[in-house]
Write a protein that holds these residues in place. Structure first.
Motif, short mmCIF file in Angstrom:
data_model
loop_
_atom_site.label_atom_id
_atom_site.label_comp_id
_atom_site.label_asym_id
_atom_site.label_seq_id
_atom_site.Cartn_x
_atom_site.Cartn_y
_atom_site.Cartn_z
N VAL A 6 44.37 36.44 37.01
CA VAL A 6 45.26 37.02 38.02
C VAL A 6 45.57 38.48 37.66
N MET A 7 45.84 38.71 36.40
CA MET A 7 46.16 40.06 35.93
C MET A 7 44.99 41.02 36.14
N VAL A 12 42.93 45.61 39.61
CA VAL A 12 41.98 46.27 40.51
C VAL A 12 42.60 46.42 41.90
N GLY A 13 43.28 45.39 42.38
CA GLY A 13 43.82 45.39 43.74
C GLY A 13 44.92 46.40 43.99
N ALA A 14 45.84 46.55 43.05
CA ALA A 14 46.97 47.47 43.25
C ALA A 14 46.52 48.93 43.35
N LEU A 67 40.22 36.52 42.44
CA LEU A 67 40.05 37.24 43.70
C LEU A 67 41.16 36.98 44.71
N GLY A 68 41.60 35.73 44.81
CA GLY A 68 42.62 35.38 45.80
C GLY A 68 44.02 35.84 45.38
N THR A 69 44.50 35.25 44.30
CA THR A 69 45.85 35.57 43.85
C THR A 69 45.93 36.97 43.27
N GLY A 70 44.99 37.33 42.42
CA GLY A 70 45.03 38.63 41.76
C GLY A 70 44.67 39.79 42.67
N LEU A 71 43.40 39.87 43.05
CA LEU A 71 42.91 41.01 43.84
C LEU A 71 43.57 41.08 45.22
#
Length: 124
Positions: A6-7, A12-14, A67-71
């Motif tokens: 998740v981290m 990457v997502g933020a 990918l779901g929860t993290g990104l």
């Protein structure tokens, strides 16, 4: 181990959300929050695709965490969408605020459904 995935996804997502928003703002001078709209729609599509893959048995819990929860969790943003919509309404752009809500809900949900269908078709 799940928390680490998740981290990594969120790391990457933020920044991707921030950079996308900055790029859209620089390119289009409009009161509409186009960057937030774009990341929310893309995130909805990606999460739908991941969901379709998971339903087809092609994406396990580790991919869902990464990918779901993290990104997607860090890429998409309900709080910024809410804040920007409130700012539109407060600055006498009430019709744009209403259009932002309607478009975000309709296009975001459509993207999620399309992603899920595509995921099932590709991996089902």
């Amino acid at each position: 181990m799940t928390w680490f995935l998740v981290m990594i996804g969120a790391a990457v997502g933020a920044p991707l959300r921030y950079l996308t928003d900055q790029r859209v703002r620089a390119r289009y001078a409009t009161p509409l929050p186009g960057g937030t709209f774009l990341v929310n729609v893309v995130g909805s599509l990606a999460l739908g695709l991941l969901t379709g893959a998971a339903l087809a048995g092609a994406a396990g819990s580790r991919w869902q965490a990464l990918l779901g929860t993290g990104l997607c969790g860090a890429l998409t943003t309900y709080s910024t969408f809410s804040y920007e919509t409130l700012r539109l309404a407060e600055t006498r752009h009430r019709r744009l605020a209403a259009a932002n809500v309607a478009a975000t809900l309709f296009v975001g949900l459509s993207a999620a459904f399309a992603g899920a269908a595509l995921g099932r078709a590709l991996w089902g």
